[in-house]
Write an enzyme that holds these catalytic residues in place. Sequence first.
Site, PDB file in Angstrom:
ATOM      1  CB  SER A   1      -0.633   0.080   1.316  1.00  0.00           C
ATOM      2  OG  SER A   1      -0.374   0.018   2.378  1.00  0.00           O
TER       3      SER A   1
ATOM      4  CB  ILE B   1       1.633  -0.243   7.108  1.00  0.00           C
ATOM      5  CG1 ILE B   1       1.228   1.430   6.877  1.00  0.00           C
ATOM      6  CG2 ILE B   1       2.372  -0.610   7.902  1.00  0.00           C
ATOM      7  CD1 ILE B   1       0.084   1.427   8.724  1.00  0.00           C
TER       8      ILE B   1
ATOM      9  CB  VAL C   1       7.473   0.099   8.848  1.00  0.00           C
ATOM     10  CG1 VAL C   1       7.501   1.294   8.060  1.00  0.00           C
ATOM     11  CG2 VAL C   1       6.640  -1.479  10.010  1.00  0.00           C
ATOM     12  CE  LYS C   2       5.641   0.760  -0.142  1.00  0.00           C
ATOM     13  NZ  LYS C   2       4.342   1.090  -0.941  1.00  0.00           N
ATOM     14  CB  ILE C   3      11.678   3.578   5.423  1.00  0.00           C
ATOM     15  CG1 ILE C   3      11.203   3.404   6.581  1.00  0.00           C
ATOM     16  CG2 ILE C   3      12.377   4.495   5.082  1.00  0.00           C
ATOM     17  CD1 ILE C   3      12.457   2.733   7.757  1.00  0.00           C
TER      18      ILE C   3
END
Length: 376
Positions: free
Chosen positions: A52, A116, A147-149
């Site tokens: 997402s 996310i 976790v998207k960075i």
Amino acid sequence: MTDTMTDMDRDPLARLSDEDVAIWLDDLSRDRLTTGNLQNLIEHSHLVGVTSNPTIFQAAISKSSLYDDDLRRHAELGSSADTAVRDFTTDDVRAAADLFEPIARNSRHGDGRVSIEVDPRLAFDTEGTIAQAADLWTEVGRPNIYVKIPATKAGLPAITATIAAGISVNVTLIFSIDRYREVMDAYQAGLEQRLENGESLDGIASVASFFVSRVDAEVDKRLETIGTDEALGLRGKTAVANARQAYAAYEDFVATERWQRLEAAGALRQRPLWASTSTKNPDYPDTMYVTQLVAPETVNTMPESTLEATADHAVITGDTVRPYREDSANVLAAVRAAGVDLDDATEVLEREGVEKFATSWNELLDSVNAKLEAAQ
């Protein structure tokens, strides 16, 4: 029936999976969760993960009535738009992660995960990114998320610190091969810190989201401006060549002694993930960023239109990356020789990528804030 006929009779998504390409959906919404659509894709389309991003959530929350009860509850509580959006997104990611839990439990790669993203407005704030990554990991409370960075300069130390904290990371917005090498190094450094601290590597996974179609969109525009026969003949070739060279960098990386020591200690490889795989130019085949990027230990995250096109008519012929290592290097050299500054192009794409996500996030907050005010 011969083995060849058996292979050809298998649907393209199954054949893609057979080639060790993980199929992920580049979309998430409460509608998909409540209608059973996501479960159906898991059962029938070989789906093993979901990504997402702020633009996806902006579309999902702004256009659906399924968030109305939660909106009224937050309005009664006097919540800010930021609080409400955090609640909506973490709830959806948590529910999706529960659907994928059986896949995650049995995955040898780190599939069965839902991504996310940290607030895109933190893309140039290392400490803010680190703090929010930890908050999201805790709030969702599921081990099978990423976790998207973003792979900005400020994001690189945040990736290392987040991995070192035992949080799995999907590194997003990678456009250049040089930045991709820095991303792999950041992941490796985080794992090394854990080992130095006597901590386990179990359960820690990462993917590196290398964007594809946006590269052709930007470079083709520059080639058309140059306008020579040589330049025009290179249109539609840069993105695949760029991704194939990224895979070559991945192969070189996992062959190093430094990485081999980590793998011996139980580290999972940070798989290349092909992102932005829908075709932007209608003159190009709609599955070209799928069929031309088949390689083991990769992920292809597709919007549903590309997933459906792949299932319908993609021709999967085996590995279409490793045999073209030299050829893809030659394509990129030809693009540069034609007059395109690829370093500048990828810098522009990174900046625009961050800006687009930040704009979507702000639009989402504005939309939710208006709905909160209307519900009071």
